[in-house]
Design an enzyme around this catalytic site. Structure first.
Site, PDB file in Angstrom:
ATOM      1  N   ASN A  32       0.825  -1.225   0.000  1.00 14.96           N
ATOM      2  CA  ASN A  32       0.000   0.000   0.000  1.00 14.96           C
ATOM      3  C   ASN A  32       0.852   1.266   0.000  1.00 14.96           C
ATOM      4  O   ASN A  32       0.327   2.375   0.021  1.00 14.96           O
ATOM      5  CB  ASN A  32      -0.993   0.015   1.174  1.00 14.96           C
ATOM      6  CG  ASN A  32      -0.300   0.062   2.526  1.00 14.96           C
ATOM      7  OD1 ASN A  32       0.910   0.246   2.600  1.00 14.96           O
ATOM      8  ND2 ASN A  32      -1.078  -0.099   3.586  1.00 14.96           N
ATOM      9  N   SER A 117       9.691 -12.105  14.351  1.00 17.04           N
ATOM     10  CA  SER A 117      10.649 -11.200  14.996  1.00 17.04           C
ATOM     11  C   SER A 117      11.178 -11.784  16.297  1.00 17.04           C
ATOM     12  O   SER A 117      10.460 -12.527  16.992  1.00 17.04           O
ATOM     13  CB  SER A 117       9.941  -9.874  15.294  1.00 17.04           C
ATOM     14  OG  SER A 117      10.757  -9.046  16.088  1.00 17.04           O
ATOM     15  N   TYR A 141       3.530  -5.000  19.458  1.00 12.22           N
ATOM     16  CA  TYR A 141       4.148  -5.427  18.197  1.00 12.22           C
ATOM     17  C   TYR A 141       4.561  -6.899  18.269  1.00 12.22           C
ATOM     18  O   TYR A 141       4.201  -7.702  17.410  1.00 12.22           O
ATOM     19  CB  TYR A 141       5.363  -4.542  17.879  1.00 12.22           C
ATOM     20  CG  TYR A 141       6.218  -5.104  16.772  1.00 12.22           C
ATOM     21  CD1 TYR A 141       5.756  -5.129  15.462  1.00 12.22           C
ATOM     22  CD2 TYR A 141       7.485  -5.638  17.040  1.00 12.22           C
ATOM     23  CE1 TYR A 141       6.533  -5.673  14.449  1.00 12.22           C
ATOM     24  CE2 TYR A 141       8.258  -6.181  16.035  1.00 12.22           C
ATOM     25  CZ  TYR A 141       7.781  -6.195  14.742  1.00 12.22           C
ATOM     26  OH  TYR A 141       8.546  -6.744  13.742  1.00 12.22           O
ATOM     27  N   LYS A 145       3.068 -10.428  16.243  1.00 11.02           N
ATOM     28  CA  LYS A 145       3.878 -11.389  15.488  1.00 11.02           C
ATOM     29  C   LYS A 145       3.695 -12.808  16.035  1.00 11.02           C
ATOM     30  O   LYS A 145       3.634 -13.774  15.284  1.00 11.02           O
ATOM     31  CB  LYS A 145       5.364 -10.975  15.537  1.00 11.02           C
ATOM     32  CG  LYS A 145       5.667  -9.698  14.753  1.00 11.02           C
ATOM     33  CD  LYS A 145       5.618  -9.955  13.253  1.00 11.02           C
ATOM     34  CE  LYS A 145       5.808  -8.700  12.433  1.00 11.02           C
ATOM     35  NZ  LYS A 145       5.815  -8.931  10.982  1.00 11.02           N
ATOM     36  N   PHE A 169      16.356 -10.918  13.799  1.00 11.39           N
ATOM     37  CA  PHE A 169      16.925 -10.045  14.810  1.00 11.39           C
ATOM     38  C   PHE A 169      16.976  -8.643  14.167  1.00 11.39           C
ATOM     39  O   PHE A 169      16.011  -8.262  13.524  1.00 11.39           O
ATOM     40  CB  PHE A 169      18.242 -10.638  15.346  1.00 11.39           C
ATOM     41  CG  PHE A 169      17.922 -11.750  16.325  1.00 11.39           C
ATOM     42  CD1 PHE A 169      17.282 -12.917  15.896  1.00 11.39           C
ATOM     43  CD2 PHE A 169      18.131 -11.591  17.677  1.00 11.39           C
ATOM     44  CE1 PHE A 169      16.889 -13.905  16.807  1.00 11.39           C
ATOM     45  CE2 PHE A 169      17.754 -12.565  18.589  1.00 11.39           C
ATOM     46  CZ  PHE A 169      17.134 -13.724  18.153  1.00 11.39           C
TER      47      PHE A 169
END
Ligand code: UFG
Length: 328
Positions: A32, A117, A141, A145, A169
């Site tokens: 987007n 992550s 966040y 994940k 990482f």
């Protein structure tokens, strides 16, 4: 292989798209452009400017492409912002991945590589971090994940999705040939901020915390080069078995402190780079670095950029030649 890539105009995604095109794959990028850059997209790939929340467009794009696999980079990825806007993060990251999986299942696309992550580990009980350590993220966040990893596990069991979660990482560096690099707005990451000081665009780098229980008191991270990330994505998609969920830590195994990194940046750039101690940034774990043994053994991946100097050299080459990022 025909590969559908979400977020292919972003930092990690764009480097991986170049790698896929170099490897002879046909790539459609769906992005987007909210944080990504049109200029970062490999001209050999097709770009569709679209949002994952636009399920009609997503549906039409996936229906028309004869795709064998999906690489899913699109996500919001600022820890501090995720604390302020959790609902936005859950919608953009989790709900949009759910839509993507629904459309994939409808069209029988059963291979996925997902950008997870090290933030899913939160404050790990020890370093280096292995994949079997508890996943207890400390911010929204990281939780989005982790939620997506569970979606993938359950989809693998229920409808035969083959998915690999690559737990990055700290993604770092720029394309060694100088084609593309790192450009965030606003910029919160250490390496580009340090290089902006070298370029004279800011006065000094603030070192967030010098009283951590680490060798020199500053935070330690594992900076993995985007070219190495690109390689591992190629290996992951080519080896992806149907119906199996896999997860791997993707790091170099080397911990580098903030102070060490600033010192190497001074040598690489030849600039003074003034640094000053600053209070700790909320939510920063003192020390995060990967044990990459599992991915190296299982996938035969070997990071090439294990020396932070070489990572910084590629980043400096990009920032020096693109002082205003893609709008330079
Ligand atoms: N830092 C400074 N000064 C700055 C910027 C950063 O001292 O101006 C420090 C941070 O406190 C941290 C280190 O530099 O110790 C690295 O910070 P980054 O913001 O570059 O990266 P993070 O380790 O915070 O974030 C990375 C990814 C996130 C991911 C997170 C998991 O960018 O997407 O790791 O911990 F969620």
């Amino acid at each position: 292989m025909n590969i559908f890539v979400t977020g292919g105009a972003g930092y990690v995604g764009s480097h991986c798209v170049y790698g896929l095109c170099d490897g002879g794959h046909h790539v459609l990028v769906y992005d987007n452009l909210s944080v990504g850059h049109r200029e970062a997209v490999d001209p050999r790939a097709t770009l569709i400017v679209g949002d994952l929340a636009d399920v009609d467009l997503l549906e039409r794009t996936l229906a028309g492409g004869d795709f064998e696999a999906v690489m899913h980079f699109a996500a919001s990825a600022e820890v501090a912002e995720s604390v302020q806007r959790p609902l936005f993060y859950y919608r953009n990251n989790v709900a949009n991945t759910l839509s993507l999986l629904e459309v994939m299942s409808k069209h029988g696309i059963k291979k996925l590589v997902f950008s997870s992550s090290c933030a899913t580990y939160g404050m790990p009980p020890a370093v280096p971090i292995t994949e079997d350590m508890p996943q207890t993220p400390i911010n929204p966040y990281g939780r989005t994940k982790l939620a997506i990893e569970w979606l993938l596990r359950d989809s693998a069991a229920a409808w035969g999705l083959g998915a690999t979660a690559l737990r990055y990482f700290n993604a770092a560096g720029a394309a060694p040939d100088g084609r593309i690099g790192e450009d965030h707005d606003p910029e919160s990451h250490l390496i580009p901020r340090v290089l902006k000081v070298a370029l004279g665009q800011s006065d000094q780098i603030k070192i967030f915390g010098i009283d951590y229980p680490t060798a020199d008191g500053s935070c330690v991270r594992d900076y993995v080069h985007v070219a190495d990330l690109s390689n591992v994505h190629g290996i992951a998609i080519e080896t992806q078995p149907v119906g199996q969920f896999r997860c791997y830590n993707v790091g170099t195994g080397q911990g580098v402190s903030v102070k060490e990194l600033v010192e190497v940046a001074r040598e690489v750039t030849g600039h003074e780079i003034p640094a000053s101690p600053s209070p700790r940034r909320e939510g920063d774990p003192p020390e995060l670095y990967a044990d990459p043994t599992f991915i190296c053994t299982e996938l035969g991946w070997q990071p090439e950029y294990t020396d932070i100097r070489r990572v910084l050299e590629t980043a400096w080459q990009w920032h020096r030649t693109h002082p205003r990022g893609y709008s330079s």
